[in-house]
Design a protein around this motif. Structure first.
Motif, PDB file in Angstrom:
ATOM      1  N   TYR A  79       0.844  -1.211   0.000  1.00  0.00           N
ATOM      2  CA  TYR A  79       0.000   0.000   0.000  1.00  0.00           C
ATOM      3  C   TYR A  79       0.880   1.263   0.000  1.00  0.00           C
ATOM      4  N   PHE A  80       0.519   2.187   0.916  1.00  0.00           N
ATOM      5  CA  PHE A  80       1.431   3.255   1.312  1.00  0.00           C
ATOM      6  C   PHE A  80       1.614   3.112   2.816  1.00  0.00           C
ATOM      7  N   PRO A  81       2.691   3.664   3.378  1.00  0.00           N
ATOM      8  CA  PRO A  81       2.906   3.498   4.821  1.00  0.00           C
ATOM      9  C   PRO A  81       1.847   4.247   5.632  1.00  0.00           C
ATOM     10  N   ASP A 138      -9.594  13.633   9.844  1.00  0.00           N
ATOM     11  CA  ASP A 138      -9.199  12.260  10.168  1.00  0.00           C
ATOM     12  C   ASP A 138      -8.564  11.569   8.967  1.00  0.00           C
ATOM     13  N   SER A 139      -9.072  11.836   7.771  1.00  0.00           N
ATOM     14  CA  SER A 139      -8.599  11.086   6.607  1.00  0.00           C
ATOM     15  C   SER A 139      -8.702  11.940   5.352  1.00  0.00           C
ATOM     16  N   ALA A 140      -7.939  11.552   4.351  1.00  0.00           N
ATOM     17  CA  ALA A 140      -8.029  12.234   3.064  1.00  0.00           C
ATOM     18  C   ALA A 140      -9.410  12.051   2.468  1.00  0.00           C
ATOM     19  N   SER A 141     -10.039  10.895   2.748  1.00  0.00           N
ATOM     20  CA  SER A 141     -11.393  10.666   2.230  1.00  0.00           C
ATOM     21  C   SER A 141     -12.350  11.747   2.732  1.00  0.00           C
ATOM     22  N   SER A 142     -12.231  12.111   3.999  1.00  0.00           N
ATOM     23  CA  SER A 142     -13.109  13.144   4.564  1.00  0.00           C
ATOM     24  C   SER A 142     -12.813  14.505   3.961  1.00  0.00           C
ATOM     25  N   VAL A 179      -6.743   8.389 -10.252  1.00  0.00           N
ATOM     26  CA  VAL A 179      -7.000   8.875  -8.894  1.00  0.00           C
ATOM     27  C   VAL A 179      -7.389   7.747  -7.941  1.00  0.00           C
ATOM     28  N   HIS A 180      -7.373   8.058  -6.680  1.00  0.00           N
ATOM     29  CA  HIS A 180      -7.736   7.128  -5.604  1.00  0.00           C
ATOM     30  C   HIS A 180      -9.259   6.946  -5.547  1.00  0.00           C
ATOM     31  N   SER A 181      -9.685   5.783  -5.107  1.00  0.00           N
ATOM     32  CA  SER A 181     -11.121   5.458  -5.051  1.00  0.00           C
ATOM     33  C   SER A 181     -11.903   6.374  -4.109  1.00  0.00           C
ATOM     34  N   SER A 182     -11.206   7.098  -3.218  1.00  0.00           N
ATOM     35  CA  SER A 182     -11.911   8.013  -2.300  1.00  0.00           C
ATOM     36  C   SER A 182     -12.612   9.120  -3.079  1.00  0.00           C
ATOM     37  N   ILE A 183     -12.124   9.408  -4.286  1.00  0.00           N
ATOM     38  CA  ILE A 183     -12.748  10.455  -5.098  1.00  0.00           C
ATOM     39  C   ILE A 183     -14.062   9.946  -5.686  1.00  0.00           C
ATOM     40  N   THR A 235      -1.577  14.249  -7.160  1.00  0.00           N
ATOM     41  CA  THR A 235      -0.118  14.202  -7.095  1.00  0.00           C
ATOM     42  C   THR A 235       0.231  12.938  -6.334  1.00  0.00           C
ATOM     43  N   GLY A 236       0.664  11.904  -7.061  1.00  0.00           N
ATOM     44  CA  GLY A 236       1.009  10.637  -6.414  1.00  0.00           C
ATOM     45  C   GLY A 236      -0.205   9.760  -6.181  1.00  0.00           C
ATOM     46  N   GLY A 237      -0.896   9.379  -7.237  1.00  0.00           N
ATOM     47  CA  GLY A 237      -2.050   8.474  -7.118  1.00  0.00           C
ATOM     48  C   GLY A 237      -1.629   7.131  -6.538  1.00  0.00           C
ATOM     49  N   THR A 238      -2.592   6.377  -6.024  1.00  0.00           N
ATOM     50  CA  THR A 238      -2.247   5.199  -5.237  1.00  0.00           C
ATOM     51  C   THR A 238      -1.743   4.033  -6.085  1.00  0.00           C
ATOM     52  N   GLY A 239      -2.337   3.843  -7.265  1.00  0.00           N
ATOM     53  CA  GLY A 239      -1.964   2.684  -8.069  1.00  0.00           C
ATOM     54  C   GLY A 239      -0.493   2.700  -8.448  1.00  0.00           C
ATOM     55  N   LEU A 262      -6.856  19.150  -4.821  1.00  0.00           N
ATOM     56  CA  LEU A 262      -5.708  18.314  -5.170  1.00  0.00           C
ATOM     57  C   LEU A 262      -5.545  17.206  -4.135  1.00  0.00           C
ATOM     58  N   ASP A 263      -5.516  15.961  -4.599  1.00  0.00           N
ATOM     59  CA  ASP A 263      -5.265  14.827  -3.716  1.00  0.00           C
ATOM     60  C   ASP A 263      -3.780  14.485  -3.761  1.00  0.00           C
ATOM     61  N   ALA A 264      -3.076  14.877  -2.699  1.00  0.00           N
ATOM     62  CA  ALA A 264      -1.648  14.554  -2.567  1.00  0.00           C
ATOM     63  C   ALA A 264      -1.458  13.775  -1.264  1.00  0.00           C
ATOM     64  N   ALA A 265      -2.423  12.876  -0.969  1.00  0.00           N
ATOM     65  CA  ALA A 265      -2.480  12.213   0.346  1.00  0.00           C
ATOM     66  C   ALA A 265      -1.144  11.568   0.709  1.00  0.00           C
ATOM     67  N   TRP A 266      -0.566  10.853  -0.254  1.00  0.00           N
ATOM     68  CA  TRP A 266       0.726  10.209   0.017  1.00  0.00           C
ATOM     69  C   TRP A 266       1.901  11.140  -0.329  1.00  0.00           C
ATOM     70  N   ALA A 267       1.949  11.620  -1.583  1.00  0.00           N
ATOM     71  CA  ALA A 267       3.146  12.309  -2.082  1.00  0.00           C
ATOM     72  C   ALA A 267       3.331  13.698  -1.473  1.00  0.00           C
ATOM     73  N   PHE A 292      -3.188  16.360   2.175  1.00  0.00           N
ATOM     74  CA  PHE A 292      -2.085  15.396   2.308  1.00  0.00           C
ATOM     75  C   PHE A 292      -2.129  14.811   3.717  1.00  0.00           C
ATOM     76  N   ASN A 293      -1.624  13.592   3.834  1.00  0.00           N
ATOM     77  CA  ASN A 293      -1.706  12.867   5.106  1.00  0.00           C
ATOM     78  C   ASN A 293      -0.344  12.819   5.803  1.00  0.00           C
ATOM     79  N   PRO A 294      -0.122  13.642   6.825  1.00  0.00           N
ATOM     80  CA  PRO A 294       1.126  13.499   7.600  1.00  0.00           C
ATOM     81  C   PRO A 294       1.264  12.098   8.212  1.00  0.00           C
ATOM     82  N   HIS A 295       0.145  11.356   8.324  1.00  0.00           N
ATOM     83  CA  HIS A 295       0.256   9.998   8.901  1.00  0.00           C
ATOM     84  C   HIS A 295       0.822   9.001   7.892  1.00  0.00           C
ATOM     85  N   LYS A 296       0.958   9.407   6.664  1.00  0.00           N
ATOM     86  CA  LYS A 296       1.576   8.471   5.723  1.00  0.00           C
ATOM     87  C   LYS A 296       3.095   8.640   5.775  1.00  0.00           C
ATOM     88  N   TRP A 297       3.635   9.367   4.838  1.00  0.00           N
ATOM     89  CA  TRP A 297       5.090   9.359   4.676  1.00  0.00           C
ATOM     90  C   TRP A 297       5.825  10.250   5.687  1.00  0.00           C
TER      91      TRP A 297
END
Ligand SMILES: *Cc1c(COP(=O)(O)O)cnc(C)c1O
Length: 465
Positions: A79-81, A138-142, A179-183, A235-239, A262-267, A292-297
């Protein structure tokens, strides 16, 4: 439980936690239990009387631990971390202890004010203009759902919440196929509908949205009587790490008067390193909303998602609801629950504060730079392996490959690797073919851990029937 006892058990659990992390690399990464195995060891009904903490903790070790997939394992490449650097864990411990519900400024001014400062620290670290503010979710999805709702409300003159969507026409949202499925899900639950999420083809080595095709789709939609509402960049899609031409998207969106997210959840975390910005961040300042998710990278304990907003007003106009019991008197303050869907909020800013101070931005940057360099190094090793094929080159620290054989063979290799347990990988799909994803990003991963993965892949592959 009395507080004296709590302190004793707390100390024991702290020791257990440190031991767990120190010996983690010896465990198989992915849980090796079969479906139902954990539940079968538990009583079907809850106890009527109290049980001792010692028994409860024993059962935790015996029943729960074998069914844990170790996300903090240094050979987690799936996945991603979702990281949990130790200072951010300590912050979470404090947050759990205080257990304040931080929905309004007055329900804990420190939570709101530290959140504001952390958003601004991160804004500077990621080189966004001073005008950006933001909120921790809580999440990029939200965050993405909040942005899609804002697109919907803005496009309907803020009438959707009041009148419903029955007579609004087909609201259209545009994104690439990478893009990620959250979209997709945000568009489902916002009442836009999957059929009105227009997936624009991609091109180039980073699989960026074709912005000429974006313009053509919007023009055709207007001619057909549809209502374009917004564009979502990646920016940095999941697939495979698909990354859009941000400047190109903004040009089209500005011309068309569309809200942008812009979804840059991971990157996004990698954008604290200036050297990656030329390729991935040019034009970002034109977006209305960025997640972007500080809880990832970056290393903050899950969950922690930052949504930057160029102007919070459209999102507040979409989500703010103020019954009498939530009104606050006195001087104007920020009440972050007016920016988000949930009312209740955890004090998530504290773990960012602890994390950034404990490592400094340089410490966090060094990890990300190493991960990118090691992913590139391993990619070359796999490229040289007999019959193996690199399907997508590293985009930051993510690349995909195939072993010799058909799709079924790829899945068999992934399953065999995860049963072996020394590393953990997941599969993905690219242009209709199954691929094996390799993503580096766990906080304690070293070059040796990454390079060992090459040996494990070769060895396990050679044992496949
Ligand atoms: C992880 C991820 C998401 C989803 O993040 P959540 O915080 O789990 O909702 C969305 N987009 C991308 C690109 C991601 O990597």
């Amino acid at each position: 439980m009395h507080w004296d006892e709590f302190a004793e058990w707390g100390a024991k659990i702290s020791e257990w936690a440190a031991d767990y992390h120190k010996t983690l690399a010896e465990k198989p990464v992915r849980a090796q239990t079969k479906p139902g195995e954990i539940a079968a060891q538990m009583p079907a009904a809850p106890p009527d009387g109290p049980e001792g903490m010692a028994t409860i903790l024993d059962d935790f070790e015996r029943i729960a631990m074998p069914g844990i997939t170790h996300w903090q394992h240094p050979r987690f490449f799936a996945y991603f971390p979702a990281n949990a650097a130790p200072p951010s864990m300590l912050a979470e411990f404090l947050v759990t202890t205080i257990a304040a519900q931080c929905m309004l400024w007055q329900t804990s001014p420190a939570a709101t004010e530290i959140e504001g400062v952390m958003i601004d620290w991160l804004r500077q670290a990621m080189d966004l203009p001073e005008s950006f503010t933001g909120v921790i979710q809580d999440s990029a999805s939200s965050a993405t759902l909040s942005a899609v709702l804002t697109m919907r409300e803005k496009a309907t003159g803020y009438s959707g919440n009041r009148e419903g969507l029955n007579a609004k026409g087909n609201l259209r949202i545009y994104c690439s196929g990478g893009v990620h499925s959250s979209i997709d899900r945000a568009c489902w639950v916002a009442g836009i509908g999957q059929e009105n999420l227009v997936k624009i083809p991609t091109h180039g080595s980073r699989f960026a949205m074709d912005t000429d095709a974006l313009q053509a789709a919007i023009t055709a939609d207007r001619a057909a009587g549809h209502v374009p509402a917004g564009v979502i960049g990646s920016t940095g899609g999941t697939g495979i790490g698909a990354s859009d031409d941000l400047t190109g998207i903004i040009e089209v969106a500005k011309r068309e008067g569309l809200y942008t997210h812009l979804d840059a959840a991971w990157a996004g975390s990698a954008m604290i390193c200036p050297e990656f910005r030329a390729d991935f961040w040019n034009g970002v300042e034109g977006f209305d909303s960025i997640v972007f998710n500080p809880h990832k990278w970056m290393g903050a304990q899950f969950d922690c998602s930052v949504q930057f907003l160029r102007d919070p007003a459209p999102q507040q106009n979409t989500l703010k609801i103020e019954p009498e019991f939530l009104r606050t008197s006195g001087s104007p303050v920020t009440n972050y629950s007016e920016w988000t869907i949930p009312l209740g909020r955890r004090f998530r800013a504290l773990k960012i504060w602890f994390l950034i101070r404990a490592y400094g931005l340089d410490g966090l940057r060094a990890r990300i730079r190493n991960h990118v360099a090691w992913a590139e190094e391993l990619c070359e090793v796999i490229r040289g392996m007999d019959g193996f094929e690199i399907v997508t080159d590293p985009i930051l620290s993510l690349f995909t490959f195939r072993c010799p054989g058909d799709d079924d063979r790829q899945q068999r290799l992934v399953d065999a690797l995860n049963d072996d347990g020394r590393i953990y990988l997941t599969q993905g799909a690219h242009e209709g073919r199954k691929v094996i994803r390799f993503s580096v990003g766990q906080f304690d991963t070293t070059r040796d851990h990454v390079m060992m993965a090459g040996d494990v892949i070769a060895e396990v592959h050679s044992t496949l029937a």
